[in-house]
Design a protein around this motif. Structure first.
Motif, PDB file in Angstrom:
ATOM      1  N   ASP A  12     -29.341 -27.513 -37.652  1.00 52.34           N
ATOM      2  CA  ASP A  12     -28.036 -27.790 -38.247  1.00 52.34           C
ATOM      3  C   ASP A  12     -27.905 -29.240 -38.703  1.00 52.34           C
ATOM      4  O   ASP A  12     -28.161 -30.164 -37.921  1.00 52.34           O
ATOM      5  CB  ASP A  12     -26.946 -27.459 -37.211  1.00 52.34           C
ATOM      6  CG  ASP A  12     -25.606 -27.158 -37.848  1.00 52.34           C
ATOM      7  OD1 ASP A  12     -25.113 -28.002 -38.626  1.00 52.34           O
ATOM      8  OD2 ASP A  12     -25.052 -26.082 -37.572  1.00 52.34           O
ATOM      9  N   GLY A  13     -27.508 -29.428 -39.958  1.00 53.08           N
ATOM     10  CA  GLY A  13     -27.064 -30.740 -40.407  1.00 53.08           C
ATOM     11  C   GLY A  13     -28.133 -31.787 -40.641  1.00 53.08           C
ATOM     12  O   GLY A  13     -27.905 -32.975 -40.369  1.00 53.08           O
ATOM     13  N   SER A  49     -20.745 -25.408 -41.423  1.00 50.83           N
ATOM     14  CA  SER A  49     -21.797 -24.639 -40.767  1.00 50.83           C
ATOM     15  C   SER A  49     -21.572 -23.132 -40.909  1.00 50.83           C
ATOM     16  O   SER A  49     -22.506 -22.392 -41.243  1.00 50.83           O
ATOM     17  CB  SER A  49     -21.861 -25.000 -39.282  1.00 50.83           C
ATOM     18  OG  SER A  49     -22.064 -26.376 -39.135  1.00 50.83           O
ATOM     19  N   TRP A  53     -24.439 -20.945 -42.746  1.00 45.45           N
ATOM     20  CA  TRP A  53     -25.346 -20.144 -41.911  1.00 45.45           C
ATOM     21  C   TRP A  53     -25.151 -18.659 -42.183  1.00 45.45           C
ATOM     22  O   TRP A  53     -26.109 -17.877 -42.158  1.00 45.45           O
ATOM     23  CB  TRP A  53     -25.161 -20.444 -40.420  1.00 45.45           C
ATOM     24  CG  TRP A  53     -25.739 -21.764 -40.008  1.00 45.45           C
ATOM     25  CD1 TRP A  53     -25.071 -22.798 -39.424  1.00 45.45           C
ATOM     26  CD2 TRP A  53     -27.100 -22.200 -40.161  1.00 45.45           C
ATOM     27  NE1 TRP A  53     -25.942 -23.850 -39.212  1.00 45.45           N
ATOM     28  CE2 TRP A  53     -27.176 -23.509 -39.648  1.00 45.45           C
ATOM     29  CE3 TRP A  53     -28.253 -21.611 -40.691  1.00 45.45           C
ATOM     30  CZ2 TRP A  53     -28.367 -24.234 -39.633  1.00 45.45           C
ATOM     31  CZ3 TRP A  53     -29.437 -22.331 -40.691  1.00 45.45           C
ATOM     32  CH2 TRP A  53     -29.487 -23.625 -40.163  1.00 45.45           C
ATOM     33  N   ASP A 165     -26.747 -31.965 -35.681  1.00 48.03           N
ATOM     34  CA  ASP A 165     -25.402 -31.970 -36.266  1.00 48.03           C
ATOM     35  C   ASP A 165     -24.410 -32.643 -35.320  1.00 48.03           C
ATOM     36  O   ASP A 165     -23.576 -33.455 -35.736  1.00 48.03           O
ATOM     37  CB  ASP A 165     -24.975 -30.528 -36.549  1.00 48.03           C
ATOM     38  CG  ASP A 165     -23.616 -30.458 -37.200  1.00 48.03           C
ATOM     39  OD1 ASP A 165     -23.511 -30.874 -38.377  1.00 48.03           O
ATOM     40  OD2 ASP A 165     -22.660 -30.012 -36.548  1.00 48.03           O
ATOM     41  N   ASP A 213     -28.330 -26.236 -42.928  1.00 48.47           N
ATOM     42  CA  ASP A 213     -27.146 -25.649 -43.563  1.00 48.47           C
ATOM     43  C   ASP A 213     -26.450 -26.596 -44.528  1.00 48.47           C
ATOM     44  O   ASP A 213     -25.920 -26.186 -45.543  1.00 48.47           O
ATOM     45  CB  ASP A 213     -26.177 -25.115 -42.502  1.00 48.47           C
ATOM     46  CG  ASP A 213     -25.807 -26.162 -41.446  1.00 48.47           C
ATOM     47  OD1 ASP A 213     -26.518 -27.188 -41.318  1.00 48.47           O
ATOM     48  OD2 ASP A 213     -24.812 -25.933 -40.730  1.00 48.47           O
ATOM     49  N   HIS A 214     -26.412 -27.883 -44.215  1.00 50.31           N
ATOM     50  CA  HIS A 214     -25.714 -28.883 -45.037  1.00 50.31           C
ATOM     51  C   HIS A 214     -26.191 -30.252 -44.595  1.00 50.31           C
ATOM     52  O   HIS A 214     -26.883 -30.366 -43.572  1.00 50.31           O
ATOM     53  CB  HIS A 214     -24.187 -28.782 -44.843  1.00 50.31           C
ATOM     54  CG  HIS A 214     -23.813 -28.834 -43.390  1.00 50.31           C
ATOM     55  ND1 HIS A 214     -23.912 -29.978 -42.634  1.00 50.31           N
ATOM     56  CD2 HIS A 214     -23.421 -27.859 -42.524  1.00 50.31           C
ATOM     57  CE1 HIS A 214     -23.587 -29.711 -41.389  1.00 50.31           C
ATOM     58  NE2 HIS A 214     -23.293 -28.432 -41.281  1.00 50.31           N
ATOM     59  N   HIS A 222     -19.063 -33.704 -42.494  1.00 47.97           N
ATOM     60  CA  HIS A 222     -19.361 -33.004 -43.738  1.00 47.97           C
ATOM     61  C   HIS A 222     -18.120 -32.290 -44.208  1.00 47.97           C
ATOM     62  O   HIS A 222     -17.033 -32.595 -43.753  1.00 47.97           O
ATOM     63  CB  HIS A 222     -20.570 -32.077 -43.576  1.00 47.97           C
ATOM     64  CG  HIS A 222     -20.544 -31.232 -42.346  1.00 47.97           C
ATOM     65  ND1 HIS A 222     -20.100 -29.939 -42.326  1.00 47.97           N
ATOM     66  CD2 HIS A 222     -20.896 -31.530 -41.060  1.00 47.97           C
ATOM     67  CE1 HIS A 222     -20.197 -29.460 -41.084  1.00 47.97           C
ATOM     68  NE2 HIS A 222     -20.671 -30.395 -40.304  1.00 47.97           N
TER      69      HIS A 222
END
Ligand SMILES: [Zn+2]
Length: 298
Positions: A12-13, A49, A53, A165, A213-214, A222
């Motif tokens: 994540d992230g 997220s 996801w 994240d 995811d980002h 975010h």
């Protein structure tokens, strides 16, 4: 017997632009055996997220799966299930989903995202802190590696790592964040090593997909459409993926689409997937990866 198998590792992230300056040998290995490419989160998908996801694991966008934030209420996962659920339900395959973010795995906050994989493991972080999330990810990795190395019958799995994240949210994208990305890469290495230890490794051809995811703003956080935030990435290697070619127009929804392709499953048109496999379905000369029959570098 279907010897094709897929492992998806979601971290994540993780900012795409910082990767070249970080020590991530295991991600580099996957990229060298296949590709690492930029993903732009499309304009209708919130850079959060939950929606990202959901698109990764269902292969459809927000307009279909209906997850627009980090509460998953009102979702349409009954119609557009995640790949671990669809493969278990409709194909009779053995699937795994494991991680520590509540709405992905538990019936909380409108979840779970993973509705009915054949094996589900949720390990809660003991607190909402970077340190607790590192411990959580460590436990998730150990459990996933145990299952993988034991030769547990498994056709496809998703492993979620959330500490990177959490670190960005608490501390921004500074030294702690960089260190957390490098730790996540070490965990990816543990999972790849577990694949190599599988008893039946010589007969299995694994596709490995690693995805974020980002991104994050420099100060952490975010949402919004800034370049750093809306940029994600996918790395993958496997029997259908020729090394060195980054697919054009990579999208999050392509992950689930490629999972089906890698298992030799032609998507039913009724699934109405928005993603497409990284490479066309017709077989290419095999490129073995992570425990493939030739025992290649990965
Ligand atoms: Zn996220």
């Amino acid at each position: 017997m279907n010897t094709r198998r897929v492992l998806v590792v979601g971290i994540d992230g993780v900012r795409f632009d910082l990767l070249p300056s970080l020590h991530t040998p295991h991600l580099d290995e996957v990229a060298a055996a296949g590709f690492l490419g930029r993903v732009e989160i499309d304009a209708v998908t919130p850079t959060m997220s939950g929606p990202c996801w959901a698109t990764v694991v269902t292969g459809v966008g927000v307009a279909k799966h209906g997850i627009w934030g980090n509460r998953f209420d009102g979702n349409r996962l009954d119609v557009f299930p995640d790949f671990t659920t669809r493969l278990a339900d409709e194909q009779g395959l053995r699937t795994l989903a494991i991680g520590g973010w509540t709405p992905m795995f538990l019936a909380r906050d409108g979840g779970p995202l993973f509705t009915a994989p054949s094996r589900l493991a949720y390990i809660a972080p003991t607190a909402d802190t970077p340190e607790a999330w590192e411990e959580c990810d460590e436990s998730v990795t150990a459990e996933a590696a145990r299952l993988l190395a034991a030769g547990t019958d498994l056709d496809a799995g998703f492993v979620y790592l959330g500490a990177v994240d959490e670190t960005a949210h608490f501390l921004g994208c500074g030294p702690e964040y960089r260190s957390s990305v490098e730790t996540a890469d070490r965990r990816l290495g543990d999972l790849l090593a577990a694949l190599r230890r599988r008893p039946a490794r010589a007969t299995e051809a694994w596709t490995v997909i690693v995805v974020t995811d980002h991104g994050h703003r420099d100060e952490g956080g975010h949402g919004g459409r800034s370049e750093a935030v809306r940029t994600a990435w996918i790395a993958a290697c496997g029997p259908d993926i020729p090394p060195g070619t980054v697919p054009a127009d990579l999208r999050h929804a392509d992950v689930a689409a490629h999972v089906y392709c890698a298992l030799g499953i032609a998507p039913d048109p009724h699934w109405s997937l928005d993603g497409t496999p990284f490479t066309p379905a017709p077989t290419r000369p095999p490129v073995h990866c992570a425990g493939g029959a030739t025992g290649g570098k990965l």
